[in-house]
Every structure is written in structure tokens, then in C-alpha cells.
Design a protein around this motif. Structure first.
Motif, PDB file in Angstrom:
ATOM      1  N   VAL A 175       8.460  39.074   6.475  1.00 18.02           N
ATOM      2  CA  VAL A 175       7.999  39.309   7.848  1.00 18.02           C
ATOM      3  C   VAL A 175       6.479  39.235   7.844  1.00 18.02           C
ATOM      4  N   LEU A 176       5.906  38.412   8.736  1.00 17.77           N
ATOM      5  CA  LEU A 176       4.459  38.261   8.830  1.00 17.77           C
ATOM      6  C   LEU A 176       3.899  39.267   9.814  1.00 17.77           C
ATOM      7  N   THR A 236       7.197  29.414   4.489  1.00 17.54           N
ATOM      8  CA  THR A 236       7.573  28.922   5.810  1.00 17.54           C
ATOM      9  C   THR A 236       6.793  29.647   6.901  1.00 17.54           C
ATOM     10  N   LEU A 237       6.693  30.989   6.776  1.00 18.08           N
ATOM     11  CA  LEU A 237       5.923  31.763   7.745  1.00 18.08           C
ATOM     12  C   LEU A 237       4.451  31.344   7.741  1.00 18.08           C
ATOM     13  N   CYS A 238       3.913  31.141   6.537  1.00 17.70           N
ATOM     14  CA  CYS A 238       2.506  30.747   6.431  1.00 17.70           C
ATOM     15  C   CYS A 238       2.258  29.371   7.051  1.00 17.70           C
ATOM     16  N   PHE A 239       3.139  28.447   6.764  1.00 20.26           N
ATOM     17  CA  PHE A 239       2.975  27.081   7.276  1.00 20.26           C
ATOM     18  C   PHE A 239       2.917  27.073   8.801  1.00 20.26           C
ATOM     19  N   ALA A 240       3.748  27.898   9.414  1.00 16.91           N
ATOM     20  CA  ALA A 240       3.793  27.930  10.872  1.00 16.91           C
ATOM     21  C   ALA A 240       2.499  28.462  11.480  1.00 16.91           C
ATOM     22  N   ARG A 241       1.722  29.234  10.716  1.00 16.81           N
ATOM     23  CA  ARG A 241       0.467  29.818  11.217  1.00 16.81           C
ATOM     24  C   ARG A 241      -0.761  29.225  10.537  1.00 16.81           C
ATOM     25  N   LYS A 275      -6.421  31.664   5.053  1.00 13.60           N
ATOM     26  CA  LYS A 275      -6.368  30.474   5.901  1.00 13.60           C
ATOM     27  C   LYS A 275      -6.255  29.241   5.027  1.00 13.60           C
ATOM     28  N   ALA A 276      -5.445  28.281   5.463  1.00 15.36           N
ATOM     29  CA  ALA A 276      -5.187  27.093   4.650  1.00 15.36           C
ATOM     30  C   ALA A 276      -6.487  26.398   4.284  1.00 15.36           C
ATOM     31  N   GLY A 277      -6.664  26.188   2.970  1.00 12.12           N
ATOM     32  CA  GLY A 277      -7.820  25.464   2.476  1.00 12.12           C
ATOM     33  C   GLY A 277      -9.105  26.258   2.446  1.00 12.12           C
ATOM     34  N   GLU A 278      -9.052  27.573   2.726  1.00 10.09           N
ATOM     35  CA  GLU A 278     -10.263  28.385   2.761  1.00 10.09           C
ATOM     36  C   GLU A 278     -10.204  29.495   1.719  1.00 10.09           C
ATOM     37  N   GLU A 279     -11.392  29.980   1.332  1.00 10.97           N
ATOM     38  CA  GLU A 279     -11.477  31.122   0.426  1.00 10.97           C
ATOM     39  C   GLU A 279     -11.365  32.413   1.246  1.00 10.97           C
ATOM     40  N   GLY A 280     -11.248  33.512   0.548  1.00  7.59           N
ATOM     41  CA  GLY A 280     -11.156  34.786   1.241  1.00  7.59           C
ATOM     42  C   GLY A 280      -9.777  35.008   1.824  1.00  7.59           C
TER      43      GLY A 280
END
Length: 664
Positions: free
Chosen positions: A248-249, A219-224, A279-284
Motif C-alpha cells: 500500500v502506497l 507496480t505502485l511506484c511505476f504508476a506514480r 522519484k524516478a531517476g533522482e537521488e534522495g
């Protein structure tokens, strides 16, 4: 029927011990209840940061009266035997009953109240619990992982009364250490207990804690617009650290992203128990992290995130320092240091081990299509990073860091990849190296380990395998099979090591649903080419699932038993079978079938067409059945030739596998 609820509440239980503690509690409780004649309808245990819990459904309130029957000594046995039995039974001789020449004792035992049995069970569990590490405190008579504070024990909503070293049982427990009112509450049954814990900010079930962590992180990741870098091992650990886990992010200084991502993740994981994100859809990696707090902060975790970010920056600054210092040094000084590092007292230094790996890599390289010079250079550098500061701080990064340093120093990418991957595969879920140079070095590393420790007789025994030789052998097997390599293992090890590979191959094939006896039957041919062995096993497995295969195996065993029986009477006749002289269709039919089989069977085996070889063998099924059913082998005039014919059947089938080692 009544429910038993038990909670053993203590100071913090290390996360790594919790899962096994729950299993041990369940096992010990089942054993004690079974010994009392109880079989609960359901029994479940839970483990968390401060408590072990057990709930058992369907216990009676008392034992039924029981009658035990004990078998004693035979009538006329020595007096000492009779005296010992009477003491054990608590009876006199006139109370015994004679049955079929043996004295029998019949003992009536009055059933006891279940609370008495439970009280004894809990004390036995507490005093005998198999913690890997524990503490002694108070009167120094009680040992537990950390000081034991409370014991909740209720049966049918009533307290089971007892005390262990001054700790009384009761129906009271407590919730979260900091959140809510943080005061004790009463629980009379499991439903009240779970609801009370939830109201006091404690999630009892570890699987629910894991789900809460994962969902919160996502949920935290989706928001960012981020993605969680999932880590099952870390999830298991943090679920044992927090009773009310709250993700906690936090933010990380982006400057540290220039470090290898494995360094960042390892620093996060090892020291701080943080999850990494990308980052969504990215490597690293992204310049953020997720920590799992044990409280739900009023500010949404802002202060927690800031504090953890400072700690992480300090840790990553250390990692940056190790990296900067390492790239100033390079491989050659590290290799020199390996002269002073003992690999094993009987196997020399790490530098000597490197020399052996280099020699093996050079020998293996042509067999796997690798450049010999690159394989030797990669093997020479593979262990160098063990002397680096980064691997000294994070041993789990050995090999990985060597690969990064090799690229930083401008080495050939095949060499860098081989340095990075030479430990692989390290487990069943780990990928195997596929590039030829990487394959050569990975095989050389594992084969040196196996050959060396087998040479000094440091072989695995039972469950003990201190040098991870089983893992090394499975790694060799996976590399060979998944890359379709054709290697003769006999070049690298003696019979005991080849047998060890056979055992490990059985494990691999059994996990794939193959029978272990088929591996034995193929290994008995003396073949040590794993790819060819597996192909034979797969073809044999398919053949034996057909009616022809099953019946031919039965015929083989009948023929083999006849030959074994005759061999006990004297040496079997030698030489080739001759055309039968008796007027027997069955005898002529088998003779002709064997002659017709010879060339196509050999051709199929030469081409390694093992399925085709099985198809050829299937042609023997009818003639063998007819021969065994219609021919009298021991007829004196024809005995020798008929035994030679049966031996020819055995020999023909023996070109494919030793069917005598196959069950069924």
C-alpha cells in the motif's frame, strides 16, 4: 509412492525465526526418517507467520523387515562385558554366533507401519524443537514458540492418528485470520493444501511472498513515477509478517525530507517496516512510503495508508526533535560524556579509546598519504555521536550522524567524511573508504579494537566472536588491499595478531578461489605487507598451475626429503656449494643453473616482480629433475657438496615462498 504432509499451526511465529525454523524442521525430519530406514524422494519445508509445513514424497507405507548385526566381546572376555552385551542385544549367550574369535548377535526386527513411525517423529520434533525463545502453556508440558493450535498430518491421504498434550492430529487447517470466510478446510495432500490456502488468502512459500511484495511495490511506484528503494533485509522480514502481503502506497509530509535520508529510512524500517521510495531517476527520497498490509482492503488501502502516515509523522517528529536538540549541543559536550561511558572493563572508557584511535590515526596518516592534523581531528570526533540523542534512538546510525553533524557545524569535508565512514566496511557488500583521511581513521578504529582485545586475551574462539574481531580484521585487509596500501602490520600487533590476520586473509583469498596453503607458504617468509603477500600468492598460484611449477614443486619435495633424512643422521654440512669435481653433466648443470639464477631472481624480488621471479625459478625445473634422477647424493667423496647443492635449491626457492608448506 505415498506422500507425507505435516503442518504445525500456531499463533504468530516471529519473522526473524521463520527461516531457521524451516531448516530445523527439515533437518529433524530427515534425521528421524533416516533412523527408521526411510529415504524420501523429496522433502521440503515452508515457514510463515502462523505455520510450519513439511511435505515428503516417496515414503513406503511400512518399514521392511530388517536384520541387524551387532559385534560383541571377544571370546574369553570378562563376564561383565558379556552380560552388558547380552542386555543390549536382548539375547542369551547360546543365541550368539562366534566369528573369528568374536561373538556376533543377529537380530531380526519386524518392520513397523509408517504411520506409527511418523507419529513418533512428529511428537519428538514438537517436544524437541530448538526455538531460540519459546512459551510453555496449558498443562505446562508443551513448549512452542507461541501456543500450538492444530496439527495436520496425513500420509497417503489418510490421517496419521496421534495427539500431543491434547492436540489431536487431523486433516484440517485454516486460512487467513480475517479475509474470506476464515473457517477451517480439509486437505488430504499437498496440492489440496496449497490450493486451499490460496483460496483462503494464504501464500505458503516465502519466496512467492517476497516476489508478490516486490512486484506489487514496483507496480505502485511505476504508476506514480517513483522507484522503490530496495532493502533485502526488510523484504525478508515483511515476508514473514503477512500471509497475504499487499503493498500500500502512502504519503509522507514533505517537511520531513529536510532530515537526513538515513534517518527517514531507519525510522521507517525500524519502527514501521515501511519501504522508502524516490522519484524516478533522482537521488534522495520522495515524500511517500510503502507499507505491507496483511489484507486486501476494499478501498484499495486508503484507510491503511492514512493511518500509517499519521504514525510515521509521529515517529519522524521525534526524529526531528532529536536532530534539533543535537545541533544545539555539538561535539565537545558529547566528547565530555564519553568519559563516563565504559568501552570495556579492561580497556577503559570510550574517551580513552578515542585517545588511542587519535594516536594510531596520526601514526597511520603519513603511511596512507593523509593529512596528519585532519586525521587526528577526525579520529577525535569519530565516536562523539554515540552521545547524541539521534544515535541513542537509532544506534545503527552511529558514524553516519556524526558525518551529518560535522557538515552542519561547518567542519572540513574530509573530516566529516572520515567521521561518517570510519566504521566501514561493516560487511562483505559494504564499500571501503578510499579518501586518505577516511582510510587512516577507519584503520585506526579497527586496529585499536584488534590490538586491545588481543592484549587482554579476548580472542575469537570457534564460532564465538562477541567483539566482531573477525569482521574488524577483514575490514583492515579489504581497506589495505583495495586501496593498494603498503603497511607493515607488525608495527601494530604481536605474533598472535599477525597469525590472526593470516587466517582472515586465507578466508578472503579462498573466496577468490586461491589455495590457503599458498598463503601459509608466503606468510612463512615473515612478510607482513598484505599487498605484497597477495601479489606473491597470485604469482605462486599461477606458477603452480603450469607443468614447470608442478614438476619443480615435486623436485623441491624430493630434495627437501633427502635433506631431512640426512639431517636425522647428524648436522648438515654448512657453507656454500662448490663447483662439482665429479664428471657428471647433471651435477654441473644444476650448479650452473643455480649460479645463473641468483642475480635475476634477487632483482625480480627486489622489484616485486613475483611473476618474473617464478619465471626465473622455472629455469631450475630441468636441472633439478636431471640431478635427482642421475646423481647419487650419498657418495662419500662428494656427499657434503651435493647436500649443499640441494640446500641451495631449497634456499633459492625459499626466497619466493616456503614450498614445504604447499600441498601436492
Amino acid at each position: 509412492m505415498p506422500q507425507l504432509l505435516l503442518e504445525l499451526f500456531s499463533e504468530e511465529i516471529p519473522a526473524r525465526m521463520q527461516a531457521q525454523a524451516a531448516k530445523d524442521l527439515e533437518r529433524m525430519a530427515r534425521e528421524h526418517l533416516a533412523a527408521a530406514g526411510f529415504l524420501p524422494e523429496a522433502l521440503k519445508t515452508f515457514a510463515g507467520p502462523r505455520r510450519l509445513t513439511l511435505v515428503a514424497e516417496g515414503l513406503p507405507l511400512a518399514q521392511p523387515d530388517r536384520k541387524e548385526e551387532l559385534k560383541g566381546p571377544r571370546v574369553g572376555a570378562p563376564p561383565q562385558a558379556m552380560e552388558g552385551f547380552l542386555r543390549k542385544a536382548g539375547l542369551t549367550q547360546d543365541q550368539l554366533v562366534e566369528r573369528d574369535g568374536v561373538y556376533m548377535a543377529f537380530i531380526e526386527k519386524k518392520g513397523r507401519p509408517t504411520p506409527e513411525i511418523v507419529a513418533e517423529m512428529v511428537e519428538a520434533i514438537v517436544r524437541g524443537f530448538p526455538w531460540p525463545k519459546s512459551m510453555i502453556w496449558g498443562t505446562k508440558k508443551l513448549r512452542w514458540v507461541r501456543p500450538l493450535k492444530r496439527i495436520l498430518c496425513v500420509l497417503d491421504r489418510e490421517v496419521v492418528p496421534f495427539a500431543i498434550e491434547g492436540i489431536p492430529s487431523g486433516d484440517v487447517t485454516e486460512g487467513h485470520r480475517f479475509m474470506g470466510e476464515a473457517k477451517p478446510f480439509t486437505a488430504k495432500d499437498f496440492d489440496e493444501y496449497v490450493a486451499g490456502l490460496e483460496a483462503h488468502f494464504v501464500v505458503l512459500d516465502v519466496e512467492e511472498r517476497k516476489e508478490r511484495i516486490l512486484e506489487g511495490c514496483k507496480t505502485l511506484c511505476f504508476a506514480r513515477h517513483l522507484e522503490l528503494v530496495e532493502d533485502q533485509g526488510l523484504l525478508d522480514e515483511v515476508a514473514g509478517l503477512a500471509e497475504w502481503p499487499t503493498p500500500v502506497l502512502g504519503d509522507m509530509d514533505p517537511v520531513f525530507l529536510s532530515l537526513p535520508p538515513e534517518v527517514i529510512r531507519t525510522s521507517m524500517r525500524t519502527h514501521q517496516k515501511y519501504f522508502a521510495v524516490r522519484k524516478a531517476g533522482e537521488e534522495g527520497l520522495a515524500p511517500h512510503f510503502i507499507t505491507i498490509a496483511n489484507i486486501q482492503a476494499a478501498d484499495g488501502g486508503a484507510v491503511i495508508a492514512a493511518g500509517n502516515a499519521k504514525v510515521l509523522s509521529s515517529r519522524l517528529s521525534d526524529a526531528r526533535f532529536f536532530w534539533d536538540e543535537d545541533v544545539k549541543v555539538g561535539f565537545e559536550p558529547w566528547l565530555e560524556k564519553l568519559n563516563g561511558v565504559t568501552f570495556h572493563a579492561k580497556l577503559g572508557t570510550m574517551a580513552q579509546r578515542v585517545e588511542r584511535i587519535v594516536a594510531l590515526a596520526a601514526e597511520i596518516a603519513p603511511l596512507v598519504g593523509a593529512d596528519v592534523a585532519k586525521a587526528k581531528e577526525a579520529a577525535r570526533l569519530a565516536k562523539a555521536d554515540l552521545a547524541s540523542q539521534m544515535v541513542g534512538e537509532f544506534p545503527e546510525l552511529q558514524g553516519i550522524m556524526g558525518g551529518y553533524y560535522a557538515r552542519t557545524f561547518g567542519l572540513d569535508h574530509e573530516i566529516a567524511d572520515a567521521v561518517r565512514d570510519h566504521y566501514k566496511p561493516q560487511g562483505p557488500s559494504d564499500a571501503v573508504p578510499t579518501a586518505p583521511v577516511s582510510v587512516a581513521v577507519a584503520l585506526a578504529d579497527k586496529l585499536d579494537t584488534l590490538v586491545g582485545f588481543f592484549a587482554i586475551d579476548e580472542k575469537p574462539t570457534g564460532s564465538k566472536d562477541p567483539y566482531a574481531l573477525r569482521r574488524a580484521a577483514l575490514g583492515v585487509i579489504r581497506i589495505i588491499l583495495e586501496n593498494g596500501l603498503r603497511l607493515s602490520l607488525a608495527k601494530f600487533g604481536k605474533d598472535d595478531l599477525i597469525a590472526f590476520f593470516a587466517d582472515r586473509l586465507k578466508v578472503t583469498l579462498r573466496d577468490q578461489g586461491k589455495r590457503h596453503d599458498l598463503v601459509d607458504a608466503v606468510f612463512a617468509l615473515g612478510d607482513d605487507d598484505l599487498a605484497r603477500i597477495v601479489a606473491r600468492v597470485e604469482a605462486l598460484d599461477g606458477f603452480l598451475k603450469t607443468d614447470d611449477g608442478k614438476n619443480l614443486l615435486a623436485g623441491y619435495k624430493r630434495a627437501s626429503n633427502i635433506l631431512k633424512a640426512e639431517e636425522k643422521k647428524g648436522a648438515l654440512p654448512t657453507g656454500e656449494m662448490q663447483a662439482p669435481t665429479a664428471d657428471s653433466d647433471a651435477e654441473v648443470g644444476l650448479y650452473n643453473a643455480l649460479r645463473l639464477l641468483d642475480k635475476p631472481l634477487k632483482d625480480a624480488l627486489a622489484k616485486e616482480d613475483f611473476t618474473g621471479a617464478m619465471t626465473q625459478l622455472a629455469e631450475l625445473r630441468g636441472p633439478v629433475d636431471a640431478y635427482l634422477d642421475g646423481v647419487f647424493v650419498n657418495e662419500p667423496e662428494h656427499r657434503d657438496n651435493r647436500l649443499k647443492t640441494l640446500a641451495a635449491v631449497r634456499d633459492a626457492m625459499g626466497q619466493v615462498a616456503d614450498f614445504g608448506l604447499i600441498g601436492g
